[in-house]
Design a protein around this motif. Structure first.
Motif, PDB file in Angstrom:
ATOM      1  N   ARG A  57       0.824  -1.205   0.000  1.00 49.48           N
ATOM      2  CA  ARG A  57       0.000   0.000   0.000  1.00 49.48           C
ATOM      3  C   ARG A  57       0.868   1.269   0.000  1.00 49.48           C
ATOM      4  O   ARG A  57       0.604   2.224  -0.733  1.00 49.48           O
ATOM      5  CB  ARG A  57      -0.920  -0.007   1.234  1.00 49.48           C
ATOM      6  CG  ARG A  57      -2.004   1.052   1.202  1.00 49.48           C
ATOM      7  CD  ARG A  57      -2.980   0.829   2.339  1.00 49.48           C
ATOM      8  NE  ARG A  57      -3.719  -0.416   2.145  1.00 49.48           N
ATOM      9  CZ  ARG A  57      -4.890  -0.477   1.499  1.00 49.48           C
ATOM     10  NH1 ARG A  57      -5.443   0.613   1.031  1.00 49.48           N
ATOM     11  NH2 ARG A  57      -5.503  -1.618   1.350  1.00 49.48           N
ATOM     12  N   ILE A  58       1.921   1.221   0.814  1.00 54.33           N
ATOM     13  CA  ILE A  58       2.840   2.366   0.866  1.00 54.33           C
ATOM     14  C   ILE A  58       3.454   2.610  -0.504  1.00 54.33           C
ATOM     15  O   ILE A  58       3.568   3.724  -0.988  1.00 54.33           O
ATOM     16  CB  ILE A  58       3.969   2.095   1.892  1.00 54.33           C
ATOM     17  CG1 ILE A  58       3.372   1.923   3.294  1.00 54.33           C
ATOM     18  CG2 ILE A  58       4.992   3.225   1.903  1.00 54.33           C
ATOM     19  CD1 ILE A  58       4.368   1.422   4.314  1.00 54.33           C
ATOM     20  N   LEU A  59       3.831   1.496  -1.147  1.00 59.31           N
ATOM     21  CA  LEU A  59       4.438   1.574  -2.467  1.00 59.31           C
ATOM     22  C   LEU A  59       3.456   2.168  -3.477  1.00 59.31           C
ATOM     23  O   LEU A  59       3.821   3.004  -4.307  1.00 59.31           O
ATOM     24  CB  LEU A  59       4.846   0.172  -2.905  1.00 59.31           C
ATOM     25  CG  LEU A  59       5.725   0.083  -4.133  1.00 59.31           C
ATOM     26  CD1 LEU A  59       7.107   0.627  -3.840  1.00 59.31           C
ATOM     27  CD2 LEU A  59       5.843  -1.357  -4.606  1.00 59.31           C
ATOM     28  N   LEU A  60       2.199   1.741  -3.376  1.00 59.30           N
ATOM     29  CA  LEU A  60       1.182   2.242  -4.299  1.00 59.30           C
ATOM     30  C   LEU A  60       1.025   3.754  -4.164  1.00 59.30           C
ATOM     31  O   LEU A  60       1.018   4.493  -5.153  1.00 59.30           O
ATOM     32  CB  LEU A  60      -0.156   1.536  -4.033  1.00 59.30           C
ATOM     33  CG  LEU A  60      -1.331   1.988  -4.892  1.00 59.30           C
ATOM     34  CD1 LEU A  60      -1.080   1.680  -6.357  1.00 59.30           C
ATOM     35  CD2 LEU A  60      -2.624   1.330  -4.440  1.00 59.30           C
ATOM     36  N   TYR A  61       0.923   4.230  -2.912  1.00 61.98           N
ATOM     37  CA  TYR A  61       0.777   5.679  -2.685  1.00 61.98           C
ATOM     38  C   TYR A  61       1.989   6.420  -3.224  1.00 61.98           C
ATOM     39  O   TYR A  61       1.886   7.476  -3.832  1.00 61.98           O
ATOM     40  CB  TYR A  61       0.609   5.982  -1.192  1.00 61.98           C
ATOM     41  CG  TYR A  61      -0.697   5.476  -0.627  1.00 61.98           C
ATOM     42  CD1 TYR A  61      -1.829   5.359  -1.439  1.00 61.98           C
ATOM     43  CD2 TYR A  61      -0.817   5.123   0.709  1.00 61.98           C
ATOM     44  CE1 TYR A  61      -3.020   4.877  -0.936  1.00 61.98           C
ATOM     45  CE2 TYR A  61      -2.004   4.655   1.225  1.00 61.98           C
ATOM     46  CZ  TYR A  61      -3.115   4.525   0.398  1.00 61.98           C
ATOM     47  OH  TYR A  61      -4.292   4.062   0.901  1.00 61.98           O
ATOM     48  N   LYS A  62       3.157   5.834  -2.989  1.00 57.71           N
ATOM     49  CA  LYS A  62       4.385   6.481  -3.421  1.00 57.71           C
ATOM     50  C   LYS A  62       4.422   6.605  -4.941  1.00 57.71           C
ATOM     51  O   LYS A  62       4.684   7.683  -5.486  1.00 57.71           O
ATOM     52  CB  LYS A  62       5.586   5.650  -2.939  1.00 57.71           C
ATOM     53  CG  LYS A  62       6.920   6.250  -3.281  1.00 57.71           C
ATOM     54  CD  LYS A  62       8.026   5.198  -3.286  1.00 57.71           C
ATOM     55  CE  LYS A  62       8.826   5.311  -4.545  1.00 57.71           C
ATOM     56  NZ  LYS A  62       9.643   4.152  -4.851  1.00 57.71           N
ATOM     57  N   GLU A  63       4.129   5.522  -5.641  1.00 51.99           N
ATOM     58  CA  GLU A  63       4.209   5.540  -7.103  1.00 51.99           C
ATOM     59  C   GLU A  63       3.090   6.394  -7.704  1.00 51.99           C
ATOM     60  O   GLU A  63       3.266   7.020  -8.744  1.00 51.99           O
ATOM     61  CB  GLU A  63       4.170   4.118  -7.669  1.00 51.99           C
ATOM     62  CG  GLU A  63       5.417   3.306  -7.366  1.00 51.99           C
ATOM     63  CD  GLU A  63       6.678   3.879  -8.013  1.00 51.99           C
ATOM     64  OE1 GLU A  63       6.582   4.436  -9.121  1.00 51.99           O
ATOM     65  OE2 GLU A  63       7.753   3.779  -7.388  1.00 51.99           O
ATOM     66  N   LEU A  64       1.938   6.394  -7.039  1.00 51.54           N
ATOM     67  CA  LEU A  64       0.845   7.253  -7.486  1.00 51.54           C
ATOM     68  C   LEU A  64       1.284   8.717  -7.402  1.00 51.54           C
ATOM     69  O   LEU A  64       1.088   9.502  -8.330  1.00 51.54           O
ATOM     70  CB  LEU A  64      -0.361   7.003  -6.580  1.00 51.54           C
ATOM     71  CG  LEU A  64      -1.728   7.449  -7.070  1.00 51.54           C
ATOM     72  CD1 LEU A  64      -2.802   6.640  -6.346  1.00 51.54           C
ATOM     73  CD2 LEU A  64      -1.964   8.922  -6.822  1.00 51.54           C
ATOM     74  N   ALA A  65       1.917   9.056  -6.284  1.00 52.98           N
ATOM     75  CA  ALA A  65       2.382  10.440  -6.112  1.00 52.98           C
ATOM     76  C   ALA A  65       3.443  10.802  -7.140  1.00 52.98           C
ATOM     77  O   ALA A  65       3.407  11.888  -7.730  1.00 52.98           O
ATOM     78  CB  ALA A  65       2.927  10.627  -4.692  1.00 52.98           C
ATOM     79  N   ILE A  66       4.383   9.866  -7.383  1.00 51.42           N
ATOM     80  CA  ILE A  66       5.429  10.134  -8.383  1.00 51.42           C
ATOM     81  C   ILE A  66       4.787  10.324  -9.752  1.00 51.42           C
ATOM     82  O   ILE A  66       5.130  11.246 -10.496  1.00 51.42           O
ATOM     83  CB  ILE A  66       6.458   8.982  -8.428  1.00 51.42           C
ATOM     84  CG1 ILE A  66       7.197   8.878  -7.097  1.00 51.42           C
ATOM     85  CG2 ILE A  66       7.456   9.186  -9.573  1.00 51.42           C
ATOM     86  CD1 ILE A  66       8.104   7.666  -6.984  1.00 51.42           C
ATOM     87  N   GLY A  67       3.826   9.455 -10.085  1.00 49.67           N
ATOM     88  CA  GLY A  67       3.130   9.563 -11.367  1.00 49.67           C
ATOM     89  C   GLY A  67       2.435  10.908 -11.494  1.00 49.67           C
ATOM     90  O   GLY A  67       2.521  11.583 -12.527  1.00 49.67           O
ATOM     91  N   PHE A  68       1.783  11.322 -10.412  1.00 49.08           N
ATOM     92  CA  PHE A  68       1.061  12.593 -10.430  1.00 49.08           C
ATOM     93  C   PHE A  68       2.019  13.772 -10.630  1.00 49.08           C
ATOM     94  O   PHE A  68       1.809  14.627 -11.488  1.00 49.08           O
ATOM     95  CB  PHE A  68       0.275  12.757  -9.124  1.00 49.08           C
ATOM     96  CG  PHE A  68      -0.499  14.049  -9.051  1.00 49.08           C
ATOM     97  CD1 PHE A  68      -1.736  14.172  -9.688  1.00 49.08           C
ATOM     98  CD2 PHE A  68       0.013  15.135  -8.367  1.00 49.08           C
ATOM     99  CE1 PHE A  68      -2.440  15.365  -9.638  1.00 49.08           C
ATOM    100  CE2 PHE A  68      -0.687  16.336  -8.305  1.00 49.08           C
ATOM    101  CZ  PHE A  68      -1.914  16.448  -8.945  1.00 49.08           C
ATOM    102  N   PHE A  69       3.103  13.786  -9.853  1.00 46.50           N
ATOM    103  CA  PHE A  69       4.043  14.910  -9.952  1.00 46.50           C
ATOM    104  C   PHE A  69       4.731  14.940 -11.312  1.00 46.50           C
ATOM    105  O   PHE A  69       4.878  15.991 -11.926  1.00 46.50           O
ATOM    106  CB  PHE A  69       5.083  14.861  -8.826  1.00 46.50           C
ATOM    107  CG  PHE A  69       4.510  15.271  -7.500  1.00 46.50           C
ATOM    108  CD1 PHE A  69       3.824  16.477  -7.372  1.00 46.50           C
ATOM    109  CD2 PHE A  69       4.634  14.457  -6.381  1.00 46.50           C
ATOM    110  CE1 PHE A  69       3.277  16.862  -6.153  1.00 46.50           C
ATOM    111  CE2 PHE A  69       4.097  14.833  -5.162  1.00 46.50           C
ATOM    112  CZ  PHE A  69       3.411  16.033  -5.045  1.00 46.50           C
TER     113      PHE A  69
END
Lengths: 452, 452
Positions: B356-368
């Motif tokens: 889950r942590i990884l998902l949030y992290k990659e989602l944030a990277i994708g967004f930025f």
């Protein structure tokens, strides 16, 4: 008891530790960590979000700090080193092997480096300096100095008595090195030769001819190849005058092999093989944006090529719909060839002598695959759009692009290697540019000629 | 003397052998091959076009055939085995280690298998059958049976005397296994403990607590993890009743690690990691066409989505020109996340507890990252086309698709793993489908709404 794989087991433990950490049960966490080997502690740190790492680190028994640092991924290690005070780090360094010590010092921020060095005692400081005198990726940089050397003229009995007096041997000792008075390397004698020989046998007669000494400045990739070639478990390292400096053991070689194999895969996606899986968002964003920027240039080149054909696109919207098909298939085919070639180069399969054969082979595969998909797609398009000419155009473009993909898949990595550029890193971008440009030109260009 | 790297040296030799072969200097080739270690002979065969391989094989000294077979890549080995007659193969098999023997027999065509077995003598036949009784990818399948076992109640002196009587030890022996009368494994004693202990020390007091026995049915990936975790050089293998069966040495583990790392990279391009770099054209064409076929379906889905927007494409050819941009950037970003996750899963970094942590992290990277490139591309397009709205549309689509790429890059491999499908093989196709479809929908869909 149901069988649990190693990996699931690791993750159950990880979960346990994290849960305990979240509930603030620090004493319990400390106890859990105490029984874990350094490899698992490193894995635990690497698998944890950056913010929990420092807390975990402080709960790990200080005696294990050195071993854990050694096992850690470079980027994660850097993050932790930033948070340790220099005096503590100097204490950790005391117990570490020379090769690991050098690796840790190389990742130390410059500002801390001198401070840690100052906090160490004289003997340790000179150990660090000796280790750092070799380049990072050479035999000297990965060797350890804990060798046992013996004279050629003594008997087996003398050696066995010496060993009993000495007590414990350095980790993973499978052979001793025979040296002269000036420490020049003469040969290696295996421990198993010593225990199976008669007591009065002279050491020089037991020298194992299969073990050669490695020069301290040999590249680590070559070191790994030698280990694989001769099935060595350890090998002596010498300087330019042939003096014994240390030894390399196979566990260091395992790390090199893993890193190299990972490197190709990660580079092909524009990632660093030392990348931290749980690196902070902003840091990752910044790093990945470089690669995305490079790819944007490729994508814009495809756009520029397409825009040259705006006239025909304006006339026939179906061309716009089909425009992605040919570049996409060419990209996939080219990438297959590229991957095969990159692996072949890493394994040492491909050189001057056989690159021409490989080129012909991949060209032929590209042509035949192009033919297969050209016919298939032409049929689909001709039937769907009731337009034989359109089918013929896409078939022609497909054949052109798949053949170009085969050629580029071989020549691009070979040329990059000649230019000393890592083909795993730059190969796929260049290849995609080729297959995009050729694909669009062949498709829209032919369409303009035939339908415009 | 200029320094020559290992790899260049190999290729000079390869060239030399091939030149001599081409000029029909068979006696000279035979002489050249005689001095080469098995690893180099295997590399030479792997680097040669298929048609020269049989000729080369026949020029290799028959005594080395077994060792070379063992080192060969599976696909190349298969090609050679097809051309050896069963009686000769039976002779080769006599000198081989059990683990290698099993590997060779597993790649033997069924028709030859029984013939070779018949040509072997009784003892060898039972060795083969024993080795084949374990699954290929388990500890039993990679172990060797050349262990030295000792009783717990004897003294060091007795063991040393026994070793001297016995003479040469099995290759890479670093420890002996202590067993009871029924062959149940009690523990391991290292060779170095024996040479440093007093003569009258009882063996049971020297048992190394760090060495655990491995169950014969443990998966080889888990075996490799254990070796890495504990820095073992060898480990004993036992059956379900705890009886000693054999041992695994680190050189076998090196092969596993190399294969696994290669597997991810090759799979991501739809290639088999045992693929022969110089496989015949038709065979390669056929194999690669499967992967190209799968990718065609993906590409056709993108075409189908685009064709839903033929109306707007007909009105504005610039949309057709720009249509590839958003899917392309999304594909690159998604592939970065996917590669990171596949490596993280292989290293054991990612599990239930932290996905889950990884998902949030990659989602944030994708967004930025989406934000950065959205702004940049929007500006380029707005200025180039003098059309603010078009810039806004492409920016919105880019942001959407990069975020989707981050989510898919994490969830696709995790879901595939749950379904027991290899994420390295299927991941990139599914990911590309997601980024193509989302990218085109977002771009052309928004364009239809705003400009249609």
């Amino acid at each position: 008891m149901p069988e649990v794989s190693e990996q699931e087991y690791s993750h159950q433990r990880l979960q346990q530790v994290n849960d305990a950490l979240d509930s603030g049960m620090f004493v319990y966490v400390r106890k859990l960590l105490q029984d874990m080997p350094a490899y698992d502690l490193a894995l635990l740190l690497e698998s944890s979000p950056t913010k929990s790492r420092v807390a975990l680190w402080q709960l790990i028994d200080a005696d294990h700090h050195g071993d854990v640092l050694e096992e850690l991924n470079e980027e994660v290690r850097k993050g932790i080193l930033k948070n340790i005070n220099p005096a503590k780090l100097a204490a950790v360094a005391e117990g570490m092997d020379v090769d690991d010590l050098a690796e840790v010092f190389r990742t130390l921020p410059d500002s801390v480096y001198q401070e840690v060095l100052n906090a160490m005692d004289g003997q340790d400081r000179s150990r660090v300096e000796a280790a750092l005198s070799f380049e990072e990726d050479t035999a000297g940089g990965i060797m350890n100095t804990d060798t046992i050397s013996i004279r050629p003229d003594v008997t087996v009995d003398v050696v066995l008595r010496y060993l009993r007096l000495r007590g414990e041997l350095p980790e993973a000792t499978d052979s001793f090195y025979v040296v002269d008075r000036a420490d020049h390397f003469i040969g290696a004698v295996s421990l198993s030769a010593i225990v199976t020989a008669k007591a009065e046998t002279i050491i020089s007669s037991l020298i194992d001819k299969d073990i050669e000494a490695i020069n301290a400045d040999m590249n680590e990739t070559d070191v790994a190849k030698l280990f694989e070639r001769y099935d060595w478990f350890s090998a002596p390292v010498i300087d330019h005058e042939g003096r014994l400096l240390g030894r390399i053991t196979i566990d260091d070689v395992v790390d090199i092999i893993r890193e190299e194999a990972e490197h190709s895969m990660m580079s092909m996606a524009g990632l660093d093989d030392e990348a931290d899986t749980f690196a902070p968002v902003l840091k990752s964003t910044q790093r990945r944006s470089i690669w995305l920027g490079v790819n944007l240039i490729t994508a814009l080149m495809a756009v520029a090529v397409s825009s040259m054909f705006e006239g025909i696109l304006n006339q026939l919207a179906i061309l716009a719909v089909l425009n992605s098909l040919v570049p996409s298939m060419g990209g996939v085919a080219g990438n297959q060839t590229l991957t095969l070639v990159i692996r072949g180069m890493a394994l040492g399969h491909i050189g001057e002598s056989n690159s021409r054969i490989l080129l012909y082979k991949e060209l032929a595969i590209g042509f035949f695959n192009g033919l297969i998909w050209a016919i298939l797609i032409a049929s689909v398009v001709a039937i769907w759009q009731q337009n034989l000419m359109l089918g013929a155009i896409i078939a022609f473009a497909m054949l052109m692009n798949m053949t170009a993909a085969g050629i580029a898949g071989v020549t691009v990595p070979l040329m990059l290697k000649k230019m000393n550029i890592d083909p795993a890193l730059a190969g796929s971008v260049i290849l995609t540019t080729v297959t995009d440009v050729v694909g669009i030109f062949a498709f829209l260009g032919t369409a303009t000629l035939m339908l415009g």
